[in-house]
Design a protein around this motif. Sequence first.
Motif: not given
Length: 413
Positions: A169-174
Amino acid sequence: MQRIFAFFSQRATTLFFPIALILYDFAAYLSTDLIQPGIINVVRDFNADVSLAPAAVSLYLAGGMALQWLLGPLSDRIGRRPVLIAGALIFTLACAATLFTTSMTQFLVARFVQGTSICFIATVGYVTVQEAFGQTKAIKLMAVITSIVLVAPVIGPLSGAALMHFVHWKFLFAIIAAMGLIAFVGLLLAMPETVQRGAVPFSARGVLRDFRDVFRNRVFLFGAATLSLSYIPMMSWVAVSPVILIDAGGMTTSQFAWAQAPVFGAVIVANMVVVRFVKDPTQPSFIWRAVPVQLSGLAVLIAGNLLWPHVWLWSVLGTSLYAFGIGMIFPTLFRFTLFSNNLPKGTVSASLNMVILTVMAVSVEIGRWLWFNGGRISFHLLAVVAGIAVVFTLAALLKRVRQHEATTLATES
């Protein structure tokens, strides 16, 4: 040469500035909507309580309220351009910081900072659009901006659910941080300046006087009440629906994403109707025709859940119908509240957004409490009460707007 420069400068204002603003606004929406299907995963990754899931929205809204008091008066004095550009940079950095969070507390702090984007976009960006274009064009341009930006709540949950099958899910913020960076560059190159810098000195006394004058203005008070109450059914649903549909309803993230599409799609369709078919969206007759649509949506919301309490369809259908009704008139209500007075527009916009975001943040927490303590009917009654109250505040707003227009015409003649 000067004519060529003026042509390209005007072209940047009319085309590239709205595109950059849309991208900034779109990214800000995605920071909530893209992660929405995975917010339960976020909570579980950090071993936090599931009741904290809606806090990711309410703290985002609280961040959107935090700087309103400063940014409106500041942009009235030093200019809209430097303030909005700084906001795009702050948002980009806050999204990038989410990649390094290791606890729910850190995640929520990042969400709070990301929420400050609301301050910059609504208080400075939207005001610049209203100042740079005439009334009808500005209303229709805002309808276009809203329609495009609201694609985020439609495709955001679907895209987020699909991406989370392959990435963390952190990749979404990237992804969102990259969009914010592009918007920052676009605003840096194309944003116009619509106020005279340094015309009014920045002082605490002057700022307080401006805010005092705003909150004494009847048009502003009724406009702020109408807009903030109008938001409650939508925002309470956005914040609590993951708990209702995923945690309690057993939906998968993909099913949840598809269930959200009609709600925000209704707003997009409503705005496109205004742009394509409504010649003058400021006419009271047009505004009043939208009210029965909103009320019928609230009626479906309650009646459906009373008759078929275990069918989530009625929650989505009723909210979607309400969203269509309010979507048709929201840009006009914003224009009335902002310009039916002779007050500094940055301060008016800041005051308006403080009221709206305060009401929204409180309503999200009330909605969360009602769901966990009273169930679905109690939760939906919050939307019904707000929707009925809107009818009365809208009547008062339109009356004050007519009075202001009559006074203005008498003064000019």
